[in-house]
Scaffold this motif. Structure first.
Motif, PDB file in Angstrom:
ATOM      1  N   SER A  40       0.847  -1.264  -0.077  1.00 27.76           N
ATOM      2  CA  SER A  40       0.036  -0.072   0.021  1.00 27.76           C
ATOM      3  C   SER A  40       0.847   1.182  -0.127  1.00 27.76           C
ATOM      4  O   SER A  40       0.447   2.156  -0.559  1.00 27.76           O
ATOM      5  CB  SER A  40      -0.879  -0.057   1.314  1.00 27.76           C
ATOM      6  N   PHE A  41       1.938   1.206   0.924  1.00 30.61           N
ATOM      7  CA  PHE A  41       2.820   2.470   0.976  1.00 30.61           C
ATOM      8  C   PHE A  41       3.330   2.647  -0.606  1.00 30.61           C
ATOM      9  O   PHE A  41       3.355   4.015  -0.831  1.00 30.61           O
ATOM     10  CB  PHE A  41       4.058   2.066   1.842  1.00 30.61           C
ATOM     11  N   ALA A  42       3.901   1.615  -1.210  1.00 30.49           N
ATOM     12  CA  ALA A  42       4.403   1.891  -2.646  1.00 30.49           C
ATOM     13  C   ALA A  42       3.353   2.618  -3.439  1.00 30.49           C
ATOM     14  O   ALA A  42       3.416   3.441  -4.039  1.00 30.49           O
ATOM     15  CB  ALA A  42       5.002   0.625  -3.233  1.00 30.49           C
ATOM     16  N   ASN A  43       1.859   1.951  -3.303  1.00 29.39           N
ATOM     17  CA  ASN A  43       0.900   2.486  -4.079  1.00 29.39           C
ATOM     18  C   ASN A  43       0.620   3.957  -3.802  1.00 29.39           C
ATOM     19  O   ASN A  43       0.299   4.744  -4.943  1.00 29.39           O
ATOM     20  CB  ASN A  43      -0.339   1.726  -3.837  1.00 29.39           C
ATOM     21  N   LEU A 335      -5.363  -6.977  -2.400  1.00 28.55           N
ATOM     22  CA  LEU A 335      -5.704  -6.795  -1.107  1.00 28.55           C
ATOM     23  C   LEU A 335      -5.119  -5.262  -0.561  1.00 28.55           C
ATOM     24  O   LEU A 335      -5.667  -4.527  -0.037  1.00 28.55           O
ATOM     25  CB  LEU A 335      -5.104  -7.700  -0.004  1.00 28.55           C
ATOM     26  N   ALA A 336      -3.885  -5.176  -1.404  1.00 27.28           N
ATOM     27  CA  ALA A 336      -2.984  -3.706  -0.979  1.00 27.28           C
ATOM     28  C   ALA A 336      -3.706  -2.592  -1.654  1.00 27.28           C
ATOM     29  O   ALA A 336      -3.655  -1.283  -1.034  1.00 27.28           O
ATOM     30  CB  ALA A 336      -1.762  -3.993  -1.305  1.00 27.28           C
ATOM     31  N   PHE A 337      -4.453  -2.787  -2.833  1.00 27.92           N
ATOM     32  CA  PHE A 337      -5.008  -1.710  -3.657  1.00 27.92           C
ATOM     33  C   PHE A 337      -6.021  -0.867  -2.779  1.00 27.92           C
ATOM     34  O   PHE A 337      -5.821   0.183  -2.882  1.00 27.92           O
ATOM     35  CB  PHE A 337      -5.417  -2.160  -4.964  1.00 27.92           C
ATOM     36  N   TRP A 338      -7.004  -1.492  -2.101  1.00 31.34           N
ATOM     37  CA  TRP A 338      -7.843  -0.914  -1.625  1.00 31.34           C
ATOM     38  C   TRP A 338      -7.642  -0.040  -0.555  1.00 31.34           C
ATOM     39  O   TRP A 338      -8.164   1.166  -0.486  1.00 31.34           O
ATOM     40  CB  TRP A 338      -9.210  -1.924  -1.276  1.00 31.34           C
ATOM     41  N   PRO A 339      -6.828  -0.230   0.460  1.00 37.19           N
ATOM     42  CA  PRO A 339      -6.464   0.539   1.522  1.00 37.19           C
ATOM     43  C   PRO A 339      -5.723   1.666   0.844  1.00 37.19           C
ATOM     44  O   PRO A 339      -5.620   2.699   1.376  1.00 37.19           O
ATOM     45  CB  PRO A 339      -5.526  -0.110   2.487  1.00 37.19           C
ATOM     46  N   SER A 340      -4.742   1.432  -0.155  1.00 30.85           N
ATOM     47  CA  SER A 340      -4.001   2.488  -0.763  1.00 30.85           C
ATOM     48  C   SER A 340      -4.929   3.385  -1.179  1.00 30.85           C
ATOM     49  O   SER A 340      -4.418   4.760  -1.307  1.00 30.85           O
ATOM     50  CB  SER A 340      -2.826   2.145  -1.630  1.00 30.85           C
ATOM     51  N   LEU A 345      -7.225   8.855  -1.417  1.00 32.29           N
ATOM     52  CA  LEU A 345      -8.410   9.734  -1.280  1.00 32.29           C
ATOM     53  C   LEU A 345      -8.295  10.952  -0.248  1.00 32.29           C
ATOM     54  O   LEU A 345      -8.196  12.040  -0.592  1.00 32.29           O
ATOM     55  CB  LEU A 345      -9.393   9.119  -1.380  1.00 32.29           C
ATOM     56  N   GLY A 346      -7.736  10.440   0.681  1.00 34.44           N
ATOM     57  CA  GLY A 346      -7.656  11.352   1.863  1.00 34.44           C
ATOM     58  C   GLY A 346      -6.379  12.304   1.329  1.00 34.44           C
ATOM     59  O   GLY A 346      -6.512  13.582   1.823  1.00 34.44           O
ATOM     60  N   LEU A 347      -5.343  11.842   0.999  1.00 35.93           N
ATOM     61  CA  LEU A 347      -3.932  12.653   0.848  1.00 35.93           C
ATOM     62  C   LEU A 347      -4.541  13.611  -0.385  1.00 35.93           C
ATOM     63  O   LEU A 347      -4.118  14.666  -0.254  1.00 35.93           O
ATOM     64  CB  LEU A 347      -3.007  11.630   0.240  1.00 35.93           C
TER      65      LEU A 347
END
Lengths: 397, 242
Positions: A40-43, A335-340, A345-347
């Motif tokens: 997620s961090f990378a995304n 799995l990692a795409f959705w949290p990222s 969106l917040g960022l």
């Protein structure tokens, strides 16, 4: 048991297998959470870079999005908003005769030098001249107080102009007006509006079409820089454009608002190097993601080498064993795409409010990053299976 | 060492499941050829249990891996369950392994699967079993776990099983698809005397009931009596044992 109707046999066999990849990634939940956080961090890094560069270029469209009409007429040599290319106002009047056209109005556009009264430096200002009875730009602040433009030297000042213009906003709010010069001609800011500057200038100003001529005395009184064409409700702009194209002189051309916006973004992409800088940022993000995924999957392969060799020894082929790791890579990607996406969106919201750039999440960008993360994960997954492909099941005896 | 002996018992009518003749094998080690097997001739018939003994380094593990299709033969002839493995392709070897049950010294169970799911992996490699669906495979896997005395532990993960229990799960995985050939490397090493005996009895039943052939490498003197035949490997050469 017969396979469900319509489901190919091989596919139904897939669903009867133990989902090894899924079992393996979910076996140690904390490790999975760490892996998802890493990917997620990378995304988010990639989203951040794309958001900033996209925002930078999308922000160039802001004046265009305020245009009060469906079509515009510009000089045949038009490249970007700010270059003062004139054509005769009579060309715009020709559009009035076309079916579906409700009204036309000129939009004067010019670049001038604004004097910062405090440090006596000159800054580039983009000036729009609008006719008060049918303004070519939609500016609610002017609609509310049109009387502020009645003075022959009055202007509205964009609150998002660069700080090097001087303390204009503060002074207008305190004293009601700010006196300065535009290329030696007296200019008085009597009102404020909010739109956002472009690469063309540090300052945006709007004035009446009559005042505009005071600031550009050399300009012929019949010349305009842009003609705004307003259509009857429900009329297709492309159809009217086609009609206009068929008879207009080639010294002018007609564009829809999206076409004009597109031209603007393309011009600045060609003439600035932000794309490359942020492109490199995207690459860094992807590289970080690749390293994380590779580390995770490589250690998984190394930790379980005897088990994978056993699978090969009892008759599973190389493709099956390599497939487990690739599936794990894809599971991590999904799995990692959705949290990222949520984080980004917040960022984006934060970036948009703190930088006044047009940082927006689009489906296109989300899909692009999803493809990136799929490619990143499966690429690293494939690299991580190198040992597995070479693995000789005879070695575990 | 004299002339190689052909380990073929007399009076058998069926075709052997294993037919090895004049098999040589050597490893490449840093550019040097290191011979491990010399002129091996061996036939194993259906229902027969053969124990392979020999000092370490005598080549018995290499021979066992070749019998199971884990290595292709370099010269001579190696026919297992009817397929010739001389210079065999990877796909031929993979197809053969599906018909062979393996029991390794290390259990090598997948840590993220329950005992039952680990055993079921031995069935899922067969498309015929996959087509029967998961309930059928689960029932079959559970029956095998019961036979090795682990019916009550079918839902346990390997981390929660003792060494002997893990070895018995691995045995159940090897037997679950009813292999015609079972190859075992020290199958009783991790087991106590009693469960070692149970496993050997299980092998005997498998050999008698399904006419499977079993080849075992073992140093465990307590189970030597279960063999129909003991063959001894010494420095890569086969010697018919007692």
């Amino acid at each position: 048991m017969t396979p469900p109707l319509g489901l190919p046999l091989t596919l139904s066999r897939v669903f009867r297998r133990t989902p090894l990849a899924w079992r393996q990634v979910t076996h140690r939940p904390m490790r999975l959470v760490a892996a998802i956080a890493g990917v997620s961090f990378a995304n988010v890094l990639v989203f951040f870079q794309l958001g900033l560069s996209g925002g930078l270029y999308d922000s160039q469209k802001r004046p265009i999005q305020r245009i009060n009409g469906e079509l515009v007429m510009v000089s045949g040599r038009y490249l970007y908003l700010g270059e003062q290319l004139n054509f005769q106002r009579a060309r715009l009047s020709q559009a009035l005769g076309v079916e579906g056209v409700r009204a036309v109005t000129p939009l004067y556009i010019g670049l001038s030098e604004w004097l910062n009264r405090d440090n006596h430096q000159q800054k580039q200002a983009l000036i729009f001249g609008v006719t008060p009875e049918n303004p070519g730009l939609r500016i609610p602040e002017i609609d509310r107080q049109p009387q502020l433009l009645q003075r022959s030297d009055s202007l509205f000042f964009d609150t998002r102009s660069k700080k090097n213009a001087g303390p204009v906003v503060e002074i207008v709010k305190q004293q009601g007006s700010y006196d300065t010069e535009l290329r030696g001609v007296r200019a008085v800011v009597t009102g404020l509006f909010t739109m956002g500057v472009t690469f063309a200038a540090d300052i945006n100003l709007i004035t009446s079409s009559t005042n505009f001529k005071n600031y550009f005395p050399d300009q012929h009184s019949d010349d305009i820089q842009m003609g705004v064409i307003q259509l009857e409700p429900g009329v297709n702009p492309l159809q009217v454009k086609a009609t206009l194209d068929s008879f207009l002189d080639p010294s002018v051309k007609v564009m829809t608002i999206p076409q004009l916006a597109d031209t603007e973004v393309k011009y600045w992409r060609r003439n600035t190097s932000f794309g490359i800088i942020f492109g490199l940022g995207v690459l860094v993000g992807l590289a970080v993601g690749c390293i994380i995924v590779y580390q995770i999957l490589y250690s998984d392969v190394s930790d379980h080498l005897p088990e994978y060799a056993t699978l090969k020894a009892i008759g599973y082929d190389d493709g099956f064993v390599v497939g487990i790791i690739l599936q794990e890579a894809l599971i991590l990607a999904v799995l990692a795409f959705w949290p990222s996406l949520l984080l980004s969106l917040g960022l984006y919201g934060f970036l948009a409010s703190s930088t006044s750039l047009m940082v927006q999440m689009t489906t296109q960008r989300a899909a692009l990053v999803f493809l990136f993360t799929l490619a990143m994960c499966s690429g690293s997954g494939w690299l991580a299976t190198g040992k597995l492909r070479q693995l000789d099941p005879a070695d575990i005896f | 060492m004299g002339a190689p002996l052909v380990a073929t018992p007399d009076g058998r009518a069926e075709a052997p499941l294993i037919e090895v003749s004049h098999l040589d094998h050597a490893f490449e080690d840093a550019g040097q050829r290191k011979p491990v097997l010399h002129d091996i001739c061996l036939s194993v018939f259906p229902g027969e249990i053969v124990i392979l003994t020999g000092p370490s380094g005598s080549g018995k593990t290499t021979l066992l891996t070749m019998l199971g299709g884990l290595r292709a033969a370099q010269s001579g002839s190696l026919r297992i369950l009817g397929s010739e493995l001389l210079q065999a392709q990877k796909s031929t070897l993979t197809a053969l392994r599906r018909q062979v049950g393996f029991i390794f010294q290390a259990h090598n169970l997948l840590p993220y699967l329950t005992a039952l799911a680990n055993v079921r992996l031995g069935l899922e490699v067969q498309t015929a079993w996959l087509d029967q669906g998961q309930p059928a495979m689960d029932a079959c896997a559970l029956a095998l776990l019961e036979q090795v005395g682990l019916g009550a532990r079918s839902g346990a993960y390997p981390a929660n099983l003792s060494g002997g229990q893990k070895q018995r799960v691995a045995i159940a995985r090897a037997l679950v698809a009813r292999p015609r050939l079972l190859l075992a490397d020290e199958p009783t090493a991790a087991l106590d005397k009693e469960s070692g005996r149970d496993v050997v009895d299980l092998f005997r039943h498998l050999a008698d009931d399904t006419q499977a052939s079993i080849v075992m490498v073992t140093h465990d003197n307590k189970i030597l009596d279960s063999a129909d035949r003991i063959v001894h490997l010494d420095d890569g050469r086969l010697v018919e044992g007692s």
